[in-house]
Motif scaffolding. Structure first.
Motif, PDB file in Angstrom:
ATOM      1  N   ILE A 146     -37.347  21.066 -95.561  1.00 34.53           N
ATOM      2  CA  ILE A 146     -36.395  20.620 -94.616  1.00 34.53           C
ATOM      3  C   ILE A 146     -36.599  18.996 -94.093  1.00 34.53           C
ATOM      4  O   ILE A 146     -35.755  18.182 -94.177  1.00 34.53           O
ATOM      5  N   MET A 147     -37.555  18.902 -93.606  1.00 32.80           N
ATOM      6  CA  MET A 147     -38.270  17.657 -93.130  1.00 32.80           C
ATOM      7  C   MET A 147     -38.449  16.583 -94.075  1.00 32.80           C
ATOM      8  O   MET A 147     -38.830  15.533 -93.445  1.00 32.80           O
ATOM      9  N   THR A 148     -38.593  16.844 -95.232  1.00 30.86           N
ATOM     10  CA  THR A 148     -38.954  15.791 -96.277  1.00 30.86           C
ATOM     11  C   THR A 148     -37.849  14.911 -96.453  1.00 30.86           C
ATOM     12  O   THR A 148     -36.626  15.320 -96.021  1.00 30.86           O
ATOM     13  N   GLY A 149     -38.068  13.610 -96.534  1.00 36.01           N
ATOM     14  CA  GLY A 149     -37.062  12.580 -96.499  1.00 36.01           C
ATOM     15  C   GLY A 149     -35.720  12.702 -97.772  1.00 36.01           C
ATOM     16  O   GLY A 149     -34.655  12.411 -97.276  1.00 36.01           O
ATOM     17  N   ASN A 150     -36.343  13.601 -98.769  1.00 34.88           N
ATOM     18  CA  ASN A 150     -35.052  13.554 -99.774  1.00 34.88           C
ATOM     19  C   ASN A 150     -33.930  14.618 -99.272  1.00 34.88           C
ATOM     20  O   ASN A 150     -32.628  14.275 -99.518  1.00 34.88           O
ATOM     21  N   VAL A 151     -34.235  15.596 -98.617  1.00 35.43           N
ATOM     22  CA  VAL A 151     -33.425  16.547 -97.868  1.00 35.43           C
ATOM     23  C   VAL A 151     -32.325  15.774 -97.021  1.00 35.43           C
ATOM     24  O   VAL A 151     -31.108  16.083 -96.907  1.00 35.43           O
ATOM     25  N   ILE A 152     -33.107  15.235 -96.098  1.00 36.92           N
ATOM     26  CA  ILE A 152     -32.401  14.511 -95.033  1.00 36.92           C
ATOM     27  C   ILE A 152     -31.497  13.297 -95.573  1.00 36.92           C
ATOM     28  O   ILE A 152     -30.338  13.309 -95.142  1.00 36.92           O
ATOM     29  N   ASP A 153     -31.900  12.637 -96.727  1.00 36.82           N
ATOM     30  CA  ASP A 153     -31.154  11.735 -97.171  1.00 36.82           C
ATOM     31  C   ASP A 153     -29.862  12.248 -97.847  1.00 36.82           C
ATOM     32  O   ASP A 153     -28.955  11.762 -97.940  1.00 36.82           O
ATOM     33  N   LEU A 154     -30.273  13.452 -98.665  1.00 31.98           N
ATOM     34  CA  LEU A 154     -29.049  14.172 -99.214  1.00 31.98           C
ATOM     35  C   LEU A 154     -27.953  14.666 -98.162  1.00 31.98           C
ATOM     36  O   LEU A 154     -26.899  14.453 -98.376  1.00 31.98           O
ATOM     37  N   ALA A 155     -28.248  15.098 -97.172  1.00 35.31           N
ATOM     38  CA  ALA A 155     -27.453  15.659 -95.980  1.00 35.31           C
ATOM     39  C   ALA A 155     -26.718  14.446 -95.436  1.00 35.31           C
ATOM     40  O   ALA A 155     -25.661  14.401 -95.279  1.00 35.31           O
ATOM     41  N   VAL A 156     -27.388  13.432 -95.283  1.00 34.90           N
ATOM     42  CA  VAL A 156     -26.705  12.080 -94.733  1.00 34.90           C
ATOM     43  C   VAL A 156     -25.431  11.590 -95.775  1.00 34.90           C
ATOM     44  O   VAL A 156     -24.469  11.350 -95.530  1.00 34.90           O
ATOM     45  N   ALA A 157     -26.137  11.716 -96.919  1.00 33.39           N
ATOM     46  CA  ALA A 157     -25.004  11.209 -98.382  1.00 33.39           C
ATOM     47  C   ALA A 157     -23.896  12.170 -98.222  1.00 33.39           C
ATOM     48  O   ALA A 157     -22.889  11.677 -98.387  1.00 33.39           O
ATOM     49  N   VAL A 158     -23.995  13.470 -98.103  1.00 38.46           N
ATOM     50  CA  VAL A 158     -22.973  14.383 -98.031  1.00 38.46           C
ATOM     51  C   VAL A 158     -21.873  14.108 -96.877  1.00 38.46           C
ATOM     52  O   VAL A 158     -20.644  14.138 -97.254  1.00 38.46           O
ATOM     53  N   LEU A 159     -22.635  13.849 -95.724  1.00 39.25           N
ATOM     54  CA  LEU A 159     -21.892  13.573 -94.687  1.00 39.25           C
ATOM     55  C   LEU A 159     -20.967  12.174 -94.577  1.00 39.25           C
ATOM     56  O   LEU A 159     -19.693  12.384 -94.482  1.00 39.25           O
ATOM     57  N   LEU A 160     -21.610  11.267 -95.208  1.00 36.07           N
ATOM     58  CA  LEU A 160     -20.929  10.149 -95.413  1.00 36.07           C
ATOM     59  C   LEU A 160     -19.602  10.153 -96.466  1.00 36.07           C
ATOM     60  O   LEU A 160     -18.609   9.689 -96.494  1.00 36.07           O
ATOM     61  N   ALA A 161     -19.933  10.955 -97.730  1.00 31.95           N
ATOM     62  CA  ALA A 161     -19.269  11.060 -98.794  1.00 31.95           C
ATOM     63  C   ALA A 161     -17.634  11.686 -98.220  1.00 31.95           C
ATOM     64  O   ALA A 161     -16.674  11.420 -98.372  1.00 31.95           O
ATOM     65  N   SER A 162     -18.148  12.928 -97.227  1.00 27.81           N
ATOM     66  CA  SER A 162     -16.867  13.382 -96.703  1.00 27.81           C
ATOM     67  C   SER A 162     -16.007  12.410 -95.868  1.00 27.81           C
ATOM     68  O   SER A 162     -14.854  12.502 -96.066  1.00 27.81           O
ATOM     69  N   ALA A 163     -16.654  11.785 -95.060  1.00 25.70           N
ATOM     70  CA  ALA A 163     -16.048  10.755 -94.239  1.00 25.70           C
ATOM     71  C   ALA A 163     -15.230   9.780 -95.065  1.00 25.70           C
ATOM     72  O   ALA A 163     -14.279   9.285 -94.958  1.00 25.70           O
ATOM     73  N   MET A 164     -16.200   9.134 -96.310  1.00 21.22           N
ATOM     74  CA  MET A 164     -15.610   8.353 -97.344  1.00 21.22           C
ATOM     75  C   MET A 164     -14.244   9.011 -97.899  1.00 21.22           C
ATOM     76  O   MET A 164     -13.450   7.921 -98.158  1.00 21.22           O
TER      77      MET A 164
END
Length: 133
Positions: A9-27
């Motif tokens: 969970i703490m790897t950069g890829n998972v956190i980047d993916l989570a941020v991307a999903v949240l931004l995509a839903s807001a977008m």
């Protein structure tokens, strides 16, 4: 097992993916609002007041009860909402294209590799050959 999960969970890829999903839903919400509240009224104005969201092909009419309640709702193909969805898709695609294009411009091109010179053995061979002459 918990430690492995925490490391995953703490790897950069998972956190980047989570941020991307949240931004995509807001977008998606922003684009839907833009299409429904800004673009479609403009398109409707130029098409003579047509509201695409209301466009549908009724397969069977609604059946009303004697007291005015809907006994059986209408069955309809709502192609106007589908047109709105296509416009949403085109706008999201265009925005993502612009974002990716701008991001690619910010990346530095890879440094060109220095031309490979002769190796030490080749230089020594050349010196030897020149000394023989």
């Amino acid at each position: 097992m918990f430690k492995e999960f925490k490391n995953f969970i703490m790897t950069g890829n998972v956190i980047d993916l989570a941020v991307a999903v949240l931004l995509a839903s807001a977008m998606g919400l922003v684009v839907s609002g833009f299409v429904n509240d800004i673009m479609m009224p403009i398109v409707g104005y130029f098409t003579g007041g047509v509201d695409f969201a209301d466009m549908q092909f009724v397969l069977s009419e609604a059946v009303m009860a004697a007291d005015g309640t809907v006994e059986k709702p209408e069955s309809a193909i709502r192609y106007g909402k589908w047109i709105n969805s296509i416009i949403n898709l085109v706008i999201v695609g265009a925005v993502l294209f612009v974002i990716v294009k701008a991001y690619n411009k910010t990346k530095k091109p890879p440094e060109p590799k220095a031309p490979k010179g002769p190796s030490q053995e080749e230089l020594l061979t050349q010196i030897r050959d020149l000394l023989k002459k």
